[in-house]
Design a protein around this motif. Structure first.
Motif, PDB file in Angstrom:
ATOM      1  N   MET A   1     -21.540  35.456  71.111  1.00  0.00           N
ATOM      2  CA  MET A   1     -22.554  34.904  70.927  1.00  0.00           C
ATOM      3  C   MET A   1     -23.528  34.123  69.791  1.00  0.00           C
ATOM      4  O   MET A   1     -24.510  33.326  69.964  1.00  0.00           O
ATOM      5  N   ARG A   2     -23.010  34.228  68.218  1.00  0.00           N
ATOM      6  CA  ARG A   2     -23.553  33.190  67.199  1.00  0.00           C
ATOM      7  C   ARG A   2     -23.564  32.210  66.937  1.00  0.00           C
ATOM      8  O   ARG A   2     -24.090  31.473  67.494  1.00  0.00           O
ATOM      9  N   GLU A   3     -22.015  31.810  68.131  1.00  0.00           N
ATOM     10  CA  GLU A   3     -21.968  30.413  67.859  1.00  0.00           C
ATOM     11  C   GLU A   3     -22.326  29.840  68.869  1.00  0.00           C
ATOM     12  O   GLU A   3     -22.908  28.568  68.806  1.00  0.00           O
ATOM     13  N   SER A   4     -22.693  30.677  69.743  1.00  0.00           N
ATOM     14  CA  SER A   4     -24.006  29.772  71.432  1.00  0.00           C
ATOM     15  C   SER A   4     -25.150  29.815  70.480  1.00  0.00           C
ATOM     16  O   SER A   4     -25.962  28.594  71.498  1.00  0.00           O
ATOM     17  N   LEU A   5     -25.386  29.982  70.273  1.00  0.00           N
ATOM     18  CA  LEU A   5     -27.279  29.946  69.257  1.00  0.00           C
ATOM     19  C   LEU A   5     -26.958  29.431  68.422  1.00  0.00           C
ATOM     20  O   LEU A   5     -27.666  28.558  68.608  1.00  0.00           O
ATOM     21  N   GLU A   6     -26.318  29.054  67.637  1.00  0.00           N
ATOM     22  CA  GLU A   6     -25.628  27.776  66.731  1.00  0.00           C
ATOM     23  C   GLU A   6     -25.848  26.358  67.604  1.00  0.00           C
ATOM     24  O   GLU A   6     -26.762  25.263  67.055  1.00  0.00           O
ATOM     25  N   LYS A   7     -25.350  26.724  68.575  1.00  0.00           N
ATOM     26  CA  LYS A   7     -25.109  25.435  69.034  1.00  0.00           C
ATOM     27  C   LYS A   7     -26.439  25.107  70.088  1.00  0.00           C
ATOM     28  O   LYS A   7     -26.979  24.013  69.535  1.00  0.00           O
ATOM     29  N   MET A   8     -27.708  26.234  70.458  1.00  0.00           N
ATOM     30  CA  MET A   8     -28.552  25.541  70.592  1.00  0.00           C
ATOM     31  C   MET A   8     -29.685  25.726  69.554  1.00  0.00           C
ATOM     32  O   MET A   8     -30.581  24.283  69.765  1.00  0.00           O
ATOM     33  N   LEU A   9     -29.590  25.897  68.387  1.00  0.00           N
ATOM     34  CA  LEU A   9     -30.107  25.236  67.531  1.00  0.00           C
ATOM     35  C   LEU A   9     -30.154  23.730  66.692  1.00  0.00           C
ATOM     36  O   LEU A   9     -31.142  23.318  67.070  1.00  0.00           O
ATOM     37  N   ALA A  10     -28.837  23.615  66.561  1.00  0.00           N
ATOM     38  CA  ALA A  10     -28.270  22.417  66.457  1.00  0.00           C
ATOM     39  C   ALA A  10     -28.480  21.459  67.006  1.00  0.00           C
ATOM     40  O   ALA A  10     -28.891  19.740  67.217  1.00  0.00           O
ATOM     41  N   LYS A  11     -29.178  21.703  69.077  1.00  0.00           N
ATOM     42  CA  LYS A  11     -29.483  21.096  70.183  1.00  0.00           C
ATOM     43  C   LYS A  11     -30.677  20.509  69.723  1.00  0.00           C
ATOM     44  O   LYS A  11     -31.360  19.831  70.399  1.00  0.00           O
ATOM     45  N   GLY A  12     -31.493  21.029  68.839  1.00  0.00           N
ATOM     46  CA  GLY A  12     -33.062  21.429  68.530  1.00  0.00           C
ATOM     47  C   GLY A  12     -33.687  22.390  69.577  1.00  0.00           C
ATOM     48  O   GLY A  12     -34.926  22.172  68.895  1.00  0.00           O
ATOM     49  N   VAL A  13     -33.169  23.086  69.643  1.00  0.00           N
ATOM     50  CA  VAL A  13     -34.604  24.379  70.297  1.00  0.00           C
ATOM     51  C   VAL A  13     -34.426  25.080  69.177  1.00  0.00           C
ATOM     52  O   VAL A  13     -33.451  25.381  68.532  1.00  0.00           O
ATOM     53  N   ASP A  14     -35.397  25.598  68.724  1.00  0.00           N
ATOM     54  CA  ASP A  14     -36.685  25.953  67.687  1.00  0.00           C
ATOM     55  C   ASP A  14     -36.915  27.044  67.973  1.00  0.00           C
ATOM     56  O   ASP A  14     -37.877  26.366  67.789  1.00  0.00           O
ATOM     57  N   ASN A  15     -37.430  28.244  67.848  1.00  0.00           N
ATOM     58  CA  ASN A  15     -38.620  29.427  68.368  1.00  0.00           C
ATOM     59  C   ASN A  15     -37.913  30.725  67.501  1.00  0.00           C
ATOM     60  O   ASN A  15     -36.642  30.821  67.819  1.00  0.00           O
ATOM     61  N   SER A  16     -39.028  31.966  67.432  1.00  0.00           N
ATOM     62  CA  SER A  16     -38.923  32.751  67.031  1.00  0.00           C
ATOM     63  C   SER A  16     -37.635  34.157  67.971  1.00  0.00           C
ATOM     64  O   SER A  16     -36.972  34.567  67.133  1.00  0.00           O
ATOM     65  N   LEU A  17     -37.112  33.814  69.332  1.00  0.00           N
ATOM     66  CA  LEU A  17     -36.259  34.548  69.569  1.00  0.00           C
ATOM     67  C   LEU A  17     -35.044  34.127  68.850  1.00  0.00           C
ATOM     68  O   LEU A  17     -33.714  35.255  68.626  1.00  0.00           O
ATOM     69  N   LEU A  18     -34.979  32.518  69.304  1.00  0.00           N
ATOM     70  CA  LEU A  18     -34.028  32.249  68.952  1.00  0.00           C
ATOM     71  C   LEU A  18     -33.183  33.046  67.359  1.00  0.00           C
ATOM     72  O   LEU A  18     -32.232  33.196  67.007  1.00  0.00           O
ATOM     73  N   ARG A  19     -34.419  32.360  66.275  1.00  0.00           N
ATOM     74  CA  ARG A  19     -34.288  33.031  64.965  1.00  0.00           C
ATOM     75  C   ARG A  19     -33.401  34.454  65.047  1.00  0.00           C
ATOM     76  O   ARG A  19     -33.046  35.204  64.621  1.00  0.00           O
ATOM     77  N   PHE A  20     -34.610  35.347  65.539  1.00  0.00           N
ATOM     78  CA  PHE A  20     -34.190  36.766  65.501  1.00  0.00           C
ATOM     79  C   PHE A  20     -32.649  36.856  65.682  1.00  0.00           C
ATOM     80  O   PHE A  20     -32.135  37.855  64.894  1.00  0.00           O
ATOM     81  N   GLY A  21     -32.235  36.479  66.825  1.00  0.00           N
ATOM     82  CA  GLY A  21     -30.966  36.581  67.579  1.00  0.00           C
ATOM     83  C   GLY A  21     -30.400  35.925  66.296  1.00  0.00           C
ATOM     84  O   GLY A  21     -28.957  36.957  66.618  1.00  0.00           O
ATOM     85  N   LEU A  22     -29.961  35.487  65.827  1.00  0.00           N
ATOM     86  CA  LEU A  22     -29.325  34.511  65.146  1.00  0.00           C
ATOM     87  C   LEU A  22     -29.163  35.245  62.899  1.00  0.00           C
ATOM     88  O   LEU A  22     -27.941  35.946  62.547  1.00  0.00           O
ATOM     89  N   GLY A  23     -30.382  36.291  63.062  1.00  0.00           N
ATOM     90  CA  GLY A  23     -30.780  36.476  62.386  1.00  0.00           C
ATOM     91  C   GLY A  23     -29.949  38.668  62.663  1.00  0.00           C
ATOM     92  O   GLY A  23     -29.189  38.508  61.487  1.00  0.00           O
ATOM     93  N   LYS A  24     -30.219  38.126  63.338  1.00  0.00           N
ATOM     94  CA  LYS A  24     -29.349  39.606  63.755  1.00  0.00           C
ATOM     95  C   LYS A  24     -28.348  39.632  64.050  1.00  0.00           C
ATOM     96  O   LYS A  24     -27.057  40.653  63.914  1.00  0.00           O
ATOM     97  N   ALA A  25     -28.254  38.501  64.022  1.00  0.00           N
ATOM     98  CA  ALA A  25     -26.106  38.549  64.384  1.00  0.00           C
ATOM     99  C   ALA A  25     -25.361  38.064  63.163  1.00  0.00           C
ATOM    100  O   ALA A  25     -24.343  39.101  62.535  1.00  0.00           O
ATOM    101  N   TRP A  26     -26.107  37.766  62.852  1.00  0.00           N
ATOM    102  CA  TRP A  26     -25.592  37.311  61.078  1.00  0.00           C
ATOM    103  C   TRP A  26     -25.452  38.772  60.204  1.00  0.00           C
ATOM    104  O   TRP A  26     -24.488  39.052  59.419  1.00  0.00           O
ATOM    105  N   LEU A  27     -26.882  39.535  60.370  1.00  0.00           N
ATOM    106  CA  LEU A  27     -27.217  41.059  59.399  1.00  0.00           C
ATOM    107  C   LEU A  27     -25.917  41.780  60.293  1.00  0.00           C
ATOM    108  O   LEU A  27     -25.205  42.408  59.075  1.00  0.00           O
ATOM    109  N   ASP A  28     -24.958  41.323  61.731  1.00  0.00           N
ATOM    110  CA  ASP A  28     -24.148  42.152  61.892  1.00  0.00           C
ATOM    111  C   ASP A  28     -22.982  41.937  61.949  1.00  0.00           C
ATOM    112  O   ASP A  28     -22.207  43.252  60.902  1.00  0.00           O
ATOM    113  N   GLU A  29     -22.767  40.531  61.809  1.00  0.00           N
ATOM    114  CA  GLU A  29     -21.924  40.668  60.562  1.00  0.00           C
ATOM    115  C   GLU A  29     -21.488  40.665  59.063  1.00  0.00           C
ATOM    116  O   GLU A  29     -21.076  40.180  58.059  1.00  0.00           O
ATOM    117  N   GLY A  30     -22.857  41.439  58.176  1.00  0.00           N
ATOM    118  CA  GLY A  30     -22.104  41.910  57.121  1.00  0.00           C
ATOM    119  C   GLY A  30     -23.573  41.029  56.162  1.00  0.00           C
ATOM    120  O   GLY A  30     -23.277  41.184  54.901  1.00  0.00           O
TER     121      GLY A  30
END
Length: 104
Positions: A1-30
């Motif tokens: 999940m996190r990897e696919s979100l990071e790929k989107m970010l790397a492609k230039g997609v950057d919005n609050s929903l994407l950042r929320f998803g990444l933040g939650k994924a990292w938090l879930d990983e501790g």
């Protein structure tokens, strides 16, 4: 999940929903530090995103930065009140109360 979100970010997609998803994924990983980076960017992009404020506080708390956690939850409560998000407001109020008890 996190990897696919990071790929989107790397492609230039950057919005609050994407950042929320990444933040939650990292938090879930501790990983509070990485989570905080993305969640802080999320609330910059959308200051009314009360769920992001809630997780940002959690990310700071995980890192042991209680002052930053308190600030995030205080700002999050204001954001939640501004658009009637009673549940998030209540949750963050409980987090603050617990934080205040443990940190004096």
């Amino acid at each position: 999940m996190r990897e696919s979100l990071e790929k989107m970010l790397a492609k230039g997609v950057d919005n609050s929903l994407l950042r929320f998803g990444l933040g939650k994924a990292w938090l879930d990983e501790g990983n509070g530090a990485e989570a905080a980076v993305h969640l802080a960017r999320c609330v910059e992009q959308d200051p009314k995103y009360s769920a992001a404020w809630k997780l940002l506080g959690k990310a700071h708390q995980l890192q042991g930065d209680l002052a930053a956690a308190r600030k995030a939850w205080e700002e999050g409560i204001v954001a939640a009140q501004a658009h009637g998000d009673k549940q998030a407001e209540k949750e963050m109020a409980v987090f603050l109360k617990k934080l205040n008890k443990t940190s004096g």
